[in-house]
Design an enzyme around this catalytic site. Structure first.
Site, PDB file in Angstrom:
ATOM      1  N   ARG A  81      13.779   4.675 -24.963  1.00  0.00           N
ATOM      2  CA  ARG A  81      14.171   4.955 -26.183  1.00  0.00           C
ATOM      3  C   ARG A  81      15.543   5.371 -26.103  1.00  0.00           C
ATOM      4  NH1 ARG A  81      11.405  10.570 -26.616  1.00  0.00           N
ATOM      5  NH2 ARG A  81       9.734   9.565 -27.018  1.00  0.00           N
ATOM      6  N   ARG A 150      17.619  16.074 -27.640  1.00  0.00           N
ATOM      7  CA  ARG A 150      17.373  14.900 -27.412  1.00  0.00           C
ATOM      8  C   ARG A 150      18.413  14.210 -29.164  1.00  0.00           C
ATOM      9  NH1 ARG A 150      11.553  13.568 -25.866  1.00  0.00           N
ATOM     10  NH2 ARG A 150      11.621  14.878 -24.019  1.00  0.00           N
ATOM     11  N   LYS A 214      12.628  19.724 -23.515  1.00  0.00           N
ATOM     12  CA  LYS A 214      12.895  18.774 -23.924  1.00  0.00           C
ATOM     13  C   LYS A 214      14.030  20.007 -24.938  1.00  0.00           C
ATOM     14  CE  LYS A 214       9.175  16.753 -25.679  1.00  0.00           C
ATOM     15  NZ  LYS A 214       8.632  16.104 -25.964  1.00  0.00           N
ATOM     16  N   LYS A 216      15.656  20.207 -29.115  1.00  0.00           N
ATOM     17  CA  LYS A 216      15.149  19.131 -30.268  1.00  0.00           C
ATOM     18  C   LYS A 216      16.243  19.259 -31.561  1.00  0.00           C
ATOM     19  CE  LYS A 216      11.211  16.269 -29.745  1.00  0.00           C
ATOM     20  NZ  LYS A 216       9.700  16.319 -29.883  1.00  0.00           N
ATOM     21  N   CYS A 436       1.762   7.941 -34.838  1.00  0.00           N
ATOM     22  CA  CYS A 436       2.523   8.290 -33.849  1.00  0.00           C
ATOM     23  C   CYS A 436       1.954   6.791 -32.675  1.00  0.00           C
ATOM     24  CB  CYS A 436       1.586   8.886 -32.948  1.00  0.00           C
ATOM     25  SG  CYS A 436       0.810   9.603 -32.117  1.00  0.00           S
ATOM     26  N   CYS A 442       0.619   5.169 -24.218  1.00  0.00           N
ATOM     27  CA  CYS A 442       1.314   6.366 -24.385  1.00  0.00           C
ATOM     28  C   CYS A 442       0.388   7.044 -23.275  1.00  0.00           C
ATOM     29  CB  CYS A 442       0.841   7.426 -26.190  1.00  0.00           C
ATOM     30  SG  CYS A 442       1.538   9.261 -25.063  1.00  0.00           S
ATOM     31  N   CYS A 481      -3.013  12.759 -30.194  1.00  0.00           N
ATOM     32  CA  CYS A 481      -3.397  13.932 -28.926  1.00  0.00           C
ATOM     33  C   CYS A 481      -2.792  14.367 -30.156  1.00  0.00           C
ATOM     34  CB  CYS A 481      -3.028  13.606 -27.998  1.00  0.00           C
ATOM     35  SG  CYS A 481      -1.297  14.205 -27.204  1.00  0.00           S
ATOM     36  N   CYS A 485       2.980  14.414 -31.943  1.00  0.00           N
ATOM     37  CA  CYS A 485       4.578  13.324 -32.670  1.00  0.00           C
ATOM     38  C   CYS A 485       4.754  12.476 -33.654  1.00  0.00           C
ATOM     39  CB  CYS A 485       4.794  12.129 -31.667  1.00  0.00           C
ATOM     40  SG  CYS A 485       4.368  12.782 -30.032  1.00  0.00           S
TER      41      CYS A 485
END
Ligand code: SRM
Ligand code: SF4
Length: 573
Positions: A81, A150, A214, A216, A436, A442, A481, A485
């Site tokens: 990424r 991020r 993480k 953001k 996503c 994934c 899921c 995302c």
């Protein structure tokens, strides 16, 4: 061991990841040795550390069964990424990614919901040259993933007025302040010299253990919530002053969408207003917000480690006071926010100084050559010929900026010859849908998303046309899921995968992403989704007030009333 004072902090009670980070020597671990080894995959600890370098170890889940039947190991591969602040990249950087995708990845480029590029299907042996090529294009994958700040997002509209330029300057300041300082990335991927010095290497913000989870950040421009402010740990709204100046920033904290099925201690939260600050205060504020989360975030339970949980556990007032105590200036009360209808920035627009920009719809962000649409070849040819600046949007689309009036015809011609439809011809339901990646890359997917959404959303578009609602702006977002995302909890309609072929249907959010939707029907088999939505759309068509969006109508009508009217069974309710 702590490099600064030599002490060994106790990690009793901390999660496994905390121990891996603490003993990694600033994210080095054994990545370099494992990279040189003749194996197709990295070990578990390196897998965790690689994330900080912007690399995920994955396997092709479509090939698992066959591999198992033949007694073979999983088909290991890596996803890279690239971190692209504000989604802005040069023509050269775009073309470098296009080339990497063809030489070392699966031939596609994936625009993410956070304005990055993902390259899927890279083999371990090709990893180093892929990362080197990203860096040669003056971008980095460092901090693309991992327990750090991020990619910092921003509204991608490419206007060159003073307001936009000042906002970009602030973002550059935050990126510089919040990017990890470790030399590990340079040493491992770019063959950087290991700097021998008596001074210990320092990570002034992140320390030895980086963040608990993480983190953001997004920057919206006053009135336009195209970057989904409320989903973020740190959400910054730039406020316009007189003569197009930047007046300051409204700051919100504690948004986050990830949750886990059947784990009520995990929840979706929208960001809450924290403060208003002056333009020259934002970098310091962002740093201290991150630092408070570093110091107080939960390091024992990764499921409860995001900033939203720190704030839920300790309270927003405590959080504000803690941030304030670290700042040399006074936080001002947050100003009320108001939003215009969200702009996805698609189609042709004037950009100022006689130039134009074009927002191009890319279904689910996948730039690829398929039988019908050749977006990879089409974008490559336009960008090679005309060298526009490229911007990635938070809806997984691409903007080409700085186009001269005389070149507009050529752009349209190239798009048409590659089957890339003008946005005006794309049904609204498709235009406003996102999914996503989910299967097959994934590792967390329990259901399809990117591969199933095109079929479903075309059925929905047909249904809306039949009901005379084709021009309605209704957003549809699917995730494979509950991690969310594609931000499915912040749209008119969310589909959240529960198991293969089944989805929780979420309703009652709004197109502008200011309110969470809620579970309307659980575990709905995908073929039944259009018939579940039909009566709702019919009633919306006849009962809505002028300018009322679908999600607003659902919210006003009430879930229980709607469920009663449309006889939803106990099982799906
Ligand atoms: Fe995400 C994990 C893809 C935006 C919440 N996300 C993953 C991983 C890396 C799976 C994994 O950990 O093994 C997915 C890789 C799939 C693949 O094969 O490519 C993945 N997330 C994506 C992207 C590519 C989806 C997309 O359609 O574009 C987005 C990349 C953004 C980027 O450029 O950085 C992406 N992920 C999001 C968002 C939306 C956002 O941030 O605006 C969210 C919800 C917001 C939030 O973070 O709360 C999101 N992803 C998660 C979570 C749940 C986090 C949590 O707090 O519980 C995970 C799982 C985790 O972290 O443990 C996850
Ligand atoms: Fe994977 Fe779930 Fe994120 Fe989709 S929402 S990319 S399935 S983690």
């Amino acid at each position: 061991m702590c490099k600064v004072c030599g002490c060994t902090p106790s990690l009793d009670g901390f999660s496994k990841n905390e121990k891996i980070k603490a003993s990694s020597d600033h994210l080095r671990g054994t990545i370099e040795e494992e990279l040189a080894a003749d194996t197709p995959e990295f070990g578990d600890e390196s897998e965790q550390l690689l994330k900080f370098h912007g690399i995920y170890q994955q396997d092709d889940r479509d090939r698992r069964k066959e591999a198992r039947a033949r007694g073979l190991d999983k088909h290991h591969q890596l996803m890279i990424r690239t971190r692209i602040p504000g989604g802005i990249l040069s023509a050269d950087a775009y073309l470098a990614h296009d080339e990497i995708s063809r030489r070392w990845a699966n031939g596609t480029l994936r625009v993410t919901t956070r304005q990055d590029f993902q390259l899927h299907g890279v083999l371990k042996g090709d990893l180093k040259q892929s990362i080197r090529a990203i860096n040669a294009a003056l971008l980095t994958s460092l901090g693309g993933c991992g327990d750090v700040e991020r990619n910092i997002m921003c509204c991608p509209e490419p206007l060159a007025d003073r307001f936009h330029l000042e906002v970009q300057r602030s973002i550059a300041g935050m990126v510089a302040e919040l990017t990890p300082r470790t030399g590990a990335y340079h040493e491992i991927w770019l063959d950087g010299e290991v700097v021998e010095t008596s001074e210990p290497e320092s990570e002034p913000l992140y320390g030895e253990q980086y963040l608990p989870r993480k983190f953001k950040t997004t920057v919206a421009l006053e009135g336009d919530n195209c970057v989904d402010v409320y989903a973020h740990d740190l959400a910054i709204v730039a406020m316009r002053g007189v003569d197009d100046t930047l007046r300051g920033f409204n700051v919100l904290v504690g948004g986050g969408l990830g949750r886990t099925h059947n784990k009520p201690e995990t929840f979706v939260a929208i960001a809450l207003p924290l403060a208003f600050v002056q333009p020259d205060e934002i970098v310091e504020l962002a740093r201290e917000v991150v630092a408070v989360q570093r110091d107080y975030g939960n390091r024992a339970n990764r499921r409860h480690a995001r900033l939203k949980y720190t704030i839920a556990d300790r309270g927003l007032d405590w959080f504000r006071a803690e941030v304030q105590s670290r700042l040399p200036f006074q936080l001002q009360p947050p100003e009320p926010l108001s939003w215009q209808p969200v702009d996805d920035h698609l189609g042709w627009h004037e950009q100022g100084e006689g130039l134009y920009y074009l927002g191009i719809y890319i279904e689910n962000g996948r730039i690829a050559d398929t039988a019908d649409v050749r977006s990879a070849s089409g974008l490559r040819q336009i960008i090679q010929e005309l060298r526009p600046e490229v911007r990635l949007t938070a809806q997984q689309n691409v903007i080409l900026a700085g186009i001269k009036p005389a070149d507009r015809h050529r752009v349209n011609e190239l798009l048409a010859s590659h089957g890339i439809a003008p946005v005006e011809s794309i049904p609204r339901a498709i235009r406003h849908s996102m999914a996503c990646p989910a299967l097959p890359t994934c590792g967390l997917a329990v259901a399809e998303a990117e591969r199933s959404m095109p079929g479903l959303v075309r059925q929905i578009a047909k249904l809306l046309e039949e009901l005379g609602l084709a021009e309605e702006r209704i957003s549809f977002r699917m995730s494979g899921c509950p991690n969310g995302c594609s931000r499915p909890y912040l749209g008119d309609v969310g589909f959240v995968g529960t198991t293969l072929g089944k989805y929780d249907v979420m309703l009652g959010g709004d197109f502008d992403g200011t309110r969470l939707n809620r579970l309307y029907a659980a575990n709905v088999p995908m073929p039944e989704i259009p018939s579940l939505l039909r009566p709702l759309f019919e009633a919306f068509g006849s009962e809505r007030e002028s300018d009322e969006g679908f999600g607003d109508w659902v919210d006003r009508s009430g879930f229980d009333a709607l469920r009663g009217r449309f006889a939803l069974s106990e099982q799906t309710a």
